[in-house]
Design an enzyme around this catalytic site. Structure first.
Site, PDB file in Angstrom:
ATOM      1  N   CYS A  83      -1.911  -7.702  17.203  1.00 31.75           N
ATOM      2  CA  CYS A  83      -1.791  -6.142  16.922  1.00 31.75           C
ATOM      3  C   CYS A  83      -1.784  -5.799  15.570  1.00 31.75           C
ATOM      4  O   CYS A  83      -1.280  -6.547  14.905  1.00 31.75           O
ATOM      5  CB  CYS A  83       0.015  -5.939  17.505  1.00 31.75           C
ATOM      6  SG  CYS A  83       0.254  -4.122  17.382  1.00 31.75           S
ATOM      7  N   GLU A  88      -0.480   2.300   5.117  1.00 37.14           N
ATOM      8  CA  GLU A  88      -0.795   3.101   3.961  1.00 37.14           C
ATOM      9  C   GLU A  88      -2.239   3.024   3.596  1.00 37.14           C
ATOM     10  O   GLU A  88      -2.551   3.908   2.600  1.00 37.14           O
ATOM     11  CB  GLU A  88       0.351   3.040   3.202  1.00 37.14           C
ATOM     12  CG  GLU A  88       1.768   3.545   3.686  1.00 37.14           C
ATOM     13  CD  GLU A  88       2.899   3.267   2.569  1.00 37.14           C
ATOM     14  OE1 GLU A  88       2.372   2.922   1.633  1.00 37.14           O
ATOM     15  OE2 GLU A  88       3.730   3.688   2.808  1.00 37.14           O
ATOM     16  N   HIS A  91      -6.803  -1.087   4.740  1.00 43.22           N
ATOM     17  CA  HIS A  91      -6.687  -2.361   5.354  1.00 43.22           C
ATOM     18  C   HIS A  91      -6.785  -2.491   6.566  1.00 43.22           C
ATOM     19  O   HIS A  91      -7.471  -3.281   7.355  1.00 43.22           O
ATOM     20  CB  HIS A  91      -5.421  -3.209   4.724  1.00 43.22           C
ATOM     21  CG  HIS A  91      -5.492  -4.675   5.089  1.00 43.22           C
ATOM     22  ND1 HIS A  91      -6.425  -5.542   4.744  1.00 43.22           N
ATOM     23  CD2 HIS A  91      -4.498  -5.480   5.967  1.00 43.22           C
ATOM     24  CE1 HIS A  91      -6.127  -6.854   5.172  1.00 43.22           C
ATOM     25  NE2 HIS A  91      -5.226  -6.672   6.300  1.00 43.22           N
TER      26      HIS A  91
END
Length: 166
Positions: A83, A88, A91
């Site tokens: 998952c 933010e 990545h």
């Protein structure tokens, strides 16, 4: 919303010889990963397939583990589970794109892989998709691998001539 749209799910294949699957999971979100694995194991069992489990640190390591197993072990197919939840930074995009691309490349080389790596915006979305009694994306990934194994076995031994005929 995808749940409102009707979709067709192929019936699970039937095998006359044993099937061995390797489930490769990144348990970064352990509760999500456990649900994905539960669904994958149940689907594999419904086809009489045997499963082994390998854990890796993250989604980027899943394709590498599958490539190593494809080279060094004896599995008919693989189930990639994990998952990735948007954070933010960019990545998220790197992990989603690179893990998916690597799995696709392994598949194009002949590995039978069901990709059950969730790529979601929120943990709530992950929970809904992972739940074995719900959307069961782990089971769906196992089913995909099993269907590819069935095709590979069906087509095994068939050859086509390459180049010009005499």
């Amino acid at each position: 919303m995808a749940l409102a749209e009707p979709h067709h799910i192929l019936p699970l294949p039937v095998f006359d010889k044993p099937v061995k699957l390797l489930i490769v999971v990144a348990p970064y979100y352990r509760d999500v990963a456990d649900q994905l694995v539960e669904g994958a194991r149940a689907t594999a069992a419904a086809c009489g397939a045997e499963t082994d489990l390998a854990e890796v640190p993250g989604a980027l390591e899943i394709p590498t583990a599958i490539a190593i197993a494809e080279r060094l072990a004896k599995y008919d197919g693989y189930v990639a589970l994990g998952c990735v939840i948007r954070g933010e930074t960019t990545h998220y995009d790197t992990v989603c794109n690179d893990s998916s691309r690597a799995i696709s490349l392994l598949g194009l080389q002949g590995a039978c892989i069901g990709n059950g790596i969730l790529t979601v915006e929120t943990k709530a979305q992950a929970d809904v998709r992972a739940e074995a009694a719900g959307q069961n994306k782990g089971g769906g990934a196992a089913a995909a691998a099993l269907h590819l194994i069935a095709l590979a076995r069906k087509w095994a031994g068939t050859t086509r001539s390459i180049g010009f005929g005499a």
